[in-house]
Design a protein around this motif. Structure first.
Motif, PDB file in Angstrom:
ATOM      1  N   LYS A  94       1.029  -1.289  -0.109  1.00 49.33           N
ATOM      2  CA  LYS A  94      -0.184  -0.144   0.093  1.00 49.33           C
ATOM      3  C   LYS A  94       0.862   1.416   0.005  1.00 49.33           C
ATOM      4  O   LYS A  94       0.548   2.190  -0.778  1.00 49.33           O
ATOM      5  N   GLY A  95       2.011   1.207   0.662  1.00 47.08           N
ATOM      6  CA  GLY A  95       2.841   2.231   0.841  1.00 47.08           C
ATOM      7  C   GLY A  95       3.651   2.660  -0.488  1.00 47.08           C
ATOM      8  O   GLY A  95       3.394   3.771  -0.915  1.00 47.08           O
ATOM      9  N   ILE A  96       4.103   1.598  -1.123  1.00 44.60           N
ATOM     10  CA  ILE A  96       4.623   1.860  -2.656  1.00 44.60           C
ATOM     11  C   ILE A  96       3.649   2.151  -3.420  1.00 44.60           C
ATOM     12  O   ILE A  96       4.204   3.204  -4.350  1.00 44.60           O
ATOM     13  N   VAL A  97       2.411   1.889  -3.497  1.00 48.22           N
ATOM     14  CA  VAL A  97       1.272   2.385  -4.511  1.00 48.22           C
ATOM     15  C   VAL A  97       1.149   3.843  -4.105  1.00 48.22           C
ATOM     16  O   VAL A  97       1.135   4.553  -5.129  1.00 48.22           O
ATOM     17  N   LEU A  98       1.052   4.236  -3.069  1.00 47.75           N
ATOM     18  CA  LEU A  98       0.757   5.397  -2.637  1.00 47.75           C
ATOM     19  C   LEU A  98       1.918   6.338  -2.842  1.00 47.75           C
ATOM     20  O   LEU A  98       1.785   7.531  -3.317  1.00 47.75           O
ATOM     21  N   SER A  99       3.089   5.881  -2.570  1.00 48.20           N
ATOM     22  CA  SER A  99       4.321   6.833  -3.096  1.00 48.20           C
ATOM     23  C   SER A  99       4.636   6.936  -4.490  1.00 48.20           C
ATOM     24  O   SER A  99       4.818   8.152  -4.953  1.00 48.20           O
ATOM     25  N   PHE A 100       4.170   5.926  -5.182  1.00 41.71           N
ATOM     26  CA  PHE A 100       4.205   6.096  -6.765  1.00 41.71           C
ATOM     27  C   PHE A 100       3.017   7.217  -7.046  1.00 41.71           C
ATOM     28  O   PHE A 100       3.733   7.848  -8.053  1.00 41.71           O
ATOM     29  N   PHE A 101       1.900   7.187  -6.767  1.00 41.81           N
ATOM     30  CA  PHE A 101       0.971   8.372  -7.035  1.00 41.81           C
ATOM     31  C   PHE A 101       1.259   9.764  -6.501  1.00 41.81           C
ATOM     32  O   PHE A 101       1.034  10.640  -7.316  1.00 41.81           O
ATOM     33  N   THR A 102       1.897   9.785  -5.356  1.00 38.23           N
ATOM     34  CA  THR A 102       2.389  10.901  -4.646  1.00 38.23           C
ATOM     35  C   THR A 102       3.669  11.542  -5.600  1.00 38.23           C
ATOM     36  O   THR A 102       3.429  12.945  -5.918  1.00 38.23           O
ATOM     37  N   VAL A 103       4.408  10.741  -5.989  1.00 40.07           N
ATOM     38  CA  VAL A 103       5.578  11.276  -6.869  1.00 40.07           C
ATOM     39  C   VAL A 103       5.157  11.604  -8.257  1.00 40.07           C
ATOM     40  O   VAL A 103       5.385  12.676  -8.783  1.00 40.07           O
ATOM     41  N   MET A 104       4.071  10.857  -8.745  1.00 37.82           N
ATOM     42  CA  MET A 104       3.572  11.224 -10.226  1.00 37.82           C
ATOM     43  C   MET A 104       2.583  12.294 -10.099  1.00 37.82           C
ATOM     44  O   MET A 104       2.399  12.627 -11.337  1.00 37.82           O
ATOM     45  N   VAL A 105       2.126  12.406  -9.055  1.00 42.04           N
ATOM     46  CA  VAL A 105       1.119  13.691  -9.161  1.00 42.04           C
ATOM     47  C   VAL A 105       1.328  14.865  -8.223  1.00 42.04           C
ATOM     48  O   VAL A 105       1.277  15.890  -8.422  1.00 42.04           O
ATOM     49  N   PHE A 106       1.355  14.507  -6.981  1.00 42.31           N
ATOM     50  CA  PHE A 106       1.836  15.848  -6.056  1.00 42.31           C
ATOM     51  C   PHE A 106       3.108  16.414  -6.224  1.00 42.31           C
ATOM     52  O   PHE A 106       3.218  17.487  -6.195  1.00 42.31           O
ATOM     53  N   LEU A 107       4.188  15.563  -6.429  1.00 40.30           N
ATOM     54  CA  LEU A 107       5.610  16.148  -6.597  1.00 40.30           C
ATOM     55  C   LEU A 107       5.640  16.964  -7.832  1.00 40.30           C
ATOM     56  O   LEU A 107       6.334  17.947  -7.739  1.00 40.30           O
ATOM     57  N   PRO A 108       5.117  16.365  -8.960  1.00 42.02           N
ATOM     58  CA  PRO A 108       5.347  17.471 -10.145  1.00 42.02           C
ATOM     59  C   PRO A 108       4.628  18.910  -9.924  1.00 42.02           C
ATOM     60  O   PRO A 108       5.356  19.806 -10.180  1.00 42.02           O
ATOM     61  N   ALA A 109       3.230  18.827  -9.277  1.00 39.96           N
ATOM     62  CA  ALA A 109       2.813  20.045  -8.971  1.00 39.96           C
ATOM     63  C   ALA A 109       3.375  20.842  -7.976  1.00 39.96           C
ATOM     64  O   ALA A 109       3.617  22.212  -7.986  1.00 39.96           O
ATOM     65  N   LEU A 110       3.843  20.260  -6.981  1.00 40.60           N
ATOM     66  CA  LEU A 110       4.489  20.947  -5.859  1.00 40.60           C
ATOM     67  C   LEU A 110       5.948  21.493  -6.431  1.00 40.60           C
ATOM     68  O   LEU A 110       6.446  22.804  -6.130  1.00 40.60           O
ATOM     69  N   THR A 111       6.657  20.788  -7.293  1.00 37.62           N
ATOM     70  CA  THR A 111       7.956  21.428  -7.849  1.00 37.62           C
ATOM     71  C   THR A 111       7.698  22.601  -8.662  1.00 37.62           C
ATOM     72  O   THR A 111       8.385  23.416  -8.718  1.00 37.62           O
ATOM     73  N   LEU A 112       6.460  22.500  -9.697  1.00 38.15           N
ATOM     74  CA  LEU A 112       6.152  23.758 -10.393  1.00 38.15           C
ATOM     75  C   LEU A 112       5.781  25.072  -9.426  1.00 38.15           C
ATOM     76  O   LEU A 112       6.191  26.196  -9.804  1.00 38.15           O
ATOM     77  N   CYS A 113       5.372  24.690  -8.474  1.00 37.86           N
ATOM     78  CA  CYS A 113       4.742  25.756  -7.384  1.00 37.86           C
ATOM     79  C   CYS A 113       6.295  26.299  -6.904  1.00 37.86           C
ATOM     80  O   CYS A 113       6.270  27.654  -6.377  1.00 37.86           O
ATOM     81  N   LEU A 114       7.263  25.510  -6.699  1.00 39.50           N
ATOM     82  CA  LEU A 114       8.570  26.170  -5.978  1.00 39.50           C
ATOM     83  C   LEU A 114       9.701  26.108  -7.109  1.00 39.50           C
ATOM     84  O   LEU A 114      10.865  26.212  -6.485  1.00 39.50           O
ATOM     85  N   THR A 115       9.411  26.353  -8.268  1.00 46.11           N
ATOM     86  CA  THR A 115      10.547  26.298  -9.199  1.00 46.11           C
ATOM     87  C   THR A 115      11.484  27.578  -8.938  1.00 46.11           C
ATOM     88  O   THR A 115      12.813  27.388  -8.935  1.00 46.11           O
ATOM     89  N   ARG A 116      10.888  28.566  -8.494  1.00 48.29           N
ATOM     90  CA  ARG A 116      11.838  29.679  -8.347  1.00 48.29           C
ATOM     91  C   ARG A 116      12.801  29.552  -7.012  1.00 48.29           C
ATOM     92  O   ARG A 116      13.891  29.815  -7.224  1.00 48.29           O
ATOM     93  N   ALA A 117      12.135  29.029  -6.158  1.00 50.16           N
ATOM     94  CA  ALA A 117      12.880  28.520  -4.871  1.00 50.16           C
ATOM     95  C   ALA A 117      14.047  27.680  -5.508  1.00 50.16           C
ATOM     96  O   ALA A 117      15.146  27.550  -4.812  1.00 50.16           O
ATOM     97  N   ILE A 118      13.837  26.634  -6.055  1.00 50.14           N
ATOM     98  CA  ILE A 118      14.807  25.858  -6.685  1.00 50.14           C
ATOM     99  C   ILE A 118      15.952  26.422  -7.280  1.00 50.14           C
ATOM    100  O   ILE A 118      17.088  26.229  -7.104  1.00 50.14           O
ATOM    101  N   ASP A 119      15.561  27.462  -8.355  1.00 52.64           N
ATOM    102  CA  ASP A 119      16.634  28.015  -9.154  1.00 52.64           C
ATOM    103  C   ASP A 119      17.296  28.912  -8.242  1.00 52.64           C
ATOM    104  O   ASP A 119      18.651  29.211  -8.384  1.00 52.64           O
ATOM    105  N   ARG A 120      16.902  29.414  -7.113  1.00 53.40           N
ATOM    106  CA  ARG A 120      17.604  30.357  -6.236  1.00 53.40           C
ATOM    107  C   ARG A 120      18.431  29.717  -5.290  1.00 53.40           C
ATOM    108  O   ARG A 120      19.359  30.521  -4.855  1.00 53.40           O
ATOM    109  N   THR A 121      18.307  28.513  -5.297  1.00 57.21           N
ATOM    110  CA  THR A 121      19.022  27.869  -4.380  1.00 57.21           C
ATOM    111  C   THR A 121      19.843  26.710  -4.737  1.00 57.21           C
ATOM    112  O   THR A 121      20.381  25.695  -4.190  1.00 57.21           O
ATOM    113  N   THR A 122      20.339  26.809  -6.011  1.00 53.91           N
ATOM    114  CA  THR A 122      21.138  25.904  -6.842  1.00 53.91           C
ATOM    115  C   THR A 122      22.577  26.137  -6.203  1.00 53.91           C
ATOM    116  O   THR A 122      22.880  27.162  -5.786  1.00 53.91           O
TER     117      THR A 122
END
Length: 726
Positions: A306-334
């Protein structure tokens, strides 16, 4: 699927809010999840001790005592008062003392000394207490306060005390494991990424899936203490790679994509199949635990699935959305890459390749035989005299001997057979006393002449209950021999009988382990073989990969045999599949890169290039998994959890060595076999026969295949530099 990806990214803020809301709701449910500390509940239904426990719950109002309370320097009158006070403690169902089996109005010197000294000895009283399941922590704490008020040296021990101690320390131990693991993971991620904020994204994404996994256990009715301790740590360690794969693909796609949304959509598409392949191999490894007869395997395995399935969907759905919301912060902290280049790591590894092949060839058979002869332990706690629980246990044992009760249930009606069986049991080695109607009251007295409060301790409508007291540790050769002797004695008088108690339960567990070990290992190997065979469209490659990983598992499990140490059986059974499911991805990653290069150049050059590209990822993944294992080993006082952690931590490092040293040797020296058993392999032959169009390498367990950047000229240059092409 691209429309789905772009839909997720178009509504990224809503996606982030929904996932965070669900995670917070599940976090509120986590404290409400029932945690089961009773190993007996996970014995298979057909086990005779399981039947015995069920019959006692149905037939007898009083449960078997599961705690001992010793109070020093008290007379009989004061002991009777204390008995009432103990009975009034919340969570205490029943209290048994001398007055329940003898007439304390009669001088004790005139009564059976063996019977009397089981409850009252040298002015010290020993009460046998039954604590309600689930209330052990509070009840044991209250009992300790009660006896401590009577003076120094008093003690509380027994199975309920062990369970209560685990309940009180569980949260502390999980937090300690996280305190050890999280800084190590952050350090490894900082070293392997190019932005200071990326590790936060990785941990945030997997952390959300862990909270959802733990919270949804509420709807399953609860989990075992092993699952509650191990599952969050393993889910974090195993599925963190999924987030790394996705963000590495995103970084690569940003170099050519017109917009951030385009780059992320392409990264999601490129990494989805490879993340799924990685998740599926891990999922099948964990899922194999469900085939254990001992059902704690199913409890842990299904929770991890159950945890692996949830991790897969979290990475494929939540993480892309979160990453785009924080792209500026990522670029500023390279920041610049902190890990050194490993592109030439194949050179020193090439020198150890023949040695690794020879060493494994010498060790693999002895390791396979030794790992099947490891001595197991079945308990989850051993008394530590430096801690209050251990000191109390040893104090009770020193004064009254080991309090190890074994129950025998036989059909009611044949009083003569009960009396004969009681006499036979009393004559057995390591049996210090027998309590039953015939032995305690007397077979000549009809039960109808006595108060129901007395007879219901020994008789239900259908069964008679006889309790034998063993002077042996719960888990010992003497105890197991006594269990066998008791069952043989009962078999002489009855066709139907059942035994229960700590030693009887452990005896059943021991009988189950050997079967479970074989079944689970076979199921995991067959399932992963099929997944890898379909992934690479090959028969030879899954054999090579499984040989590399299984050899590491056998070496890992053989170490306790050669060092003369014991291993908790749960740790042994679980790590057999967890190490396979979690580390087979290392081999898949290396093999994916090897096959891509092998279509363009000879085997030695292809291995050299593949090692240079994958070694950083292998190092980080193995480092995270090993850290998770060692964190569990260092933080947990529960034998099953600490044993599993030690085996997993050591196994991750051994698998890393196998994949970087032994697997390349198999790929090079078994190149002809692999070529002949791989459909449309398209291997380079030096005659213009190998082409990328023919390749059947498929996708491996790592997203890096989706952004493979090495070209033929670069690989050839590396090979020429290393001398591997010769």
């Amino acid at each position: 699927m691209e429309k789905v990806y772009r839909g997720i990214l178009a509504h990224r803020r809503l996606v982030v809010v929904l996932f965070v809301a669900v995670a917070l709701a599940c976090a509120r449910l986590v404290p409400l999840v029932k945690v089961n500390y009773d190993m007996v509940d996970y014995l298979p239904p057909e086990a005779q001790s399981t039947t015995a426990v069920q019959l006692m719950e149905e037939e007898f109002p009083q449960s078997i005592p599961n705690a001992n309370v010793m109070v020093r320097n008290v007379d009989v009158a004061r002991a009777l008062v204390l008995k009432q006070q103990i009975a009034a403690v919340p969570g205490v169902e029943d209290v048994m003392w001398l007055d329940d089996v003898a007439d304390v109005a009669v001088p004790l010197e005139a009564q059976d000394p063996v019977l009397v000294e089981s409850y009252y000895k040298n002015g010290n009283a020993l009460f046998q207490v039954t604590v309600t399941e689930g209330e052990e922590a509070d009840a044991i704490a209250a009992l300790r306060n009660l006896v401590d008020a009577e003076g120094a040296g008093n003690a509380v021990s027994g199975e309920a005390m062990d369970t209560g101690q685990m309940q009180m320390s569980m949260i502390e131990q999980v937090m300690m494991a996280c305190a050890i693991l999280v800084p190590v993971i952050v350090l490894l991620l900082v070293l392997s990424t190019s932005s200071w904020i990326e590790p936060v994204l990785f941990l945030g994404a997997i952390g959300v899936s862990i909270l959802i996994n733990m919270g949804t256990n509420f709807f399953l009715g609860g989990v075992s203490f092993v699952t509650n301790s191990v599952s969050p740590i393993l889910q974090l360690a195993v599925s963190l790679d999924y987030a790394i794969f996705l963000l590495h693909a995103f970084a690569a796609e940003r170099k050519t994509a017109a917009t951030l949304e385009d780059a992320m959509a392409r990264a999601m598409k490129a990494s989805a199949s490879t993340i799924a392949a990685s998740a599926v191999t891990t999922l099948f490894g964990f899922g194999a635990l469900a085939f254990m007869q001992f059902q704690i395997g199913a409890d842990l395995g299904l929770n991890l699935v159950k945890g692996i399935v949830l991790s897969f969907f979290t990475v494929m759905v939540f993480l892309p959305a979160l990453t785009l919301c924080l792209t500026r912060a990522i670029d500023r902290t390279t920041h610049r890459p902190l890990l050194p280049s490993f592109k030439n790591v194949g050179r020193p590894l090439a020198k150890v390749r023949p040695v690794a092949l020879a060493l494994v060839a010498v060790l693999v058979v002895p390791a396979f035989l030794a790992q099947s002869s490891v001595v197991f332990t079945y308990q989850n706690s051993l008394p530590d005299p430096n801690l209050r629980p251990g000191a109390d246990t040893l104090a009770v044992q020193e004064e009254f001997g080991r309090q190890n009760a074994m129950v025998v249930l036989v059909p009611r009606g044949n009083v003569a057979a009960e009396a004969a069986l009681s006499d036979d049991l009393a004559a057995l080695d390591n049996i210090t006393g027998v309590m039953g109607y015939a032995a305690t009251v007397g077979a000549e007295i009809p039960p109808e002449f006595l108060d129901a409060a007395i007879t219901e301790q020994f008789y239900s409508p259908h069964y008679a209950r006889i309790i034998a007291y063993l002077d042996a540790d719960y888990e010992s050769d003497e105890a197991f021999a006594a269990v066998e002797a008791v069952e043989q004695a009962a078999g002489r008088y009855y066709d139907e009988f059942y035994t229960a108690g700590q030693s009887a339960n452990l005896y059943d567990m021991r009988a189950i382990v050997s079967v479970d070990n074989v079944v689970v290992a076979v199921v995991a190997v067959v399932a992963i073989f099929l997944v890898v065979a379909l992934t690479f469209r090959s028969v030879g490659l899954p054999l090579v990969l499984l040989l590399a990983i299984e050899s590491g598992i056998w070496v890992n499990l053989a170490i306790p045999y050669f060092t003369g140490t014991t291993v908790n059986f749960i740790g042994y059974l679980v790590v057999n599949t967890v190490q396979l499911g979690a580390t087979i991805d290392y081999g898949i990653l290396l093999t994916t890169h090897y096959l891509a290069h092998r279509r363009l150049q000879p085997a030695r050059q292809a291995v050299f290039a593949a090692l240079g590209e994958t070694f950083p990822s292998l190092l980080v993944s193995a480092g995270i998994l090993a850290s998770a294992g060692f964190a569990l080993a260092l933080s947990s006082a529960i034998a099953a959890v600490s044993s599993l952690g030690l085996l997993l931590g050591r196994g991750a490092l051994i698998s890393l060595v196998m994949v970087t040293c032994f697997l390349p040797a198999l790929l090079v020296y078994g190149d002809g076999f692999i070529r002949r058993t791989t459909w449309r392999a398209g291997f380079f032959t030096g005659k213009g026969g190998g082409t990328g169009a023919e390749g059947g390498c498929g996708n491996g367990g790592d997203g890096s295949a989706g952004h493979f950047t090495s070209n033929n000229g670069g690989a050839a240059a590396l090979a020429a530099e290393s001398g591997e092409g010769r």
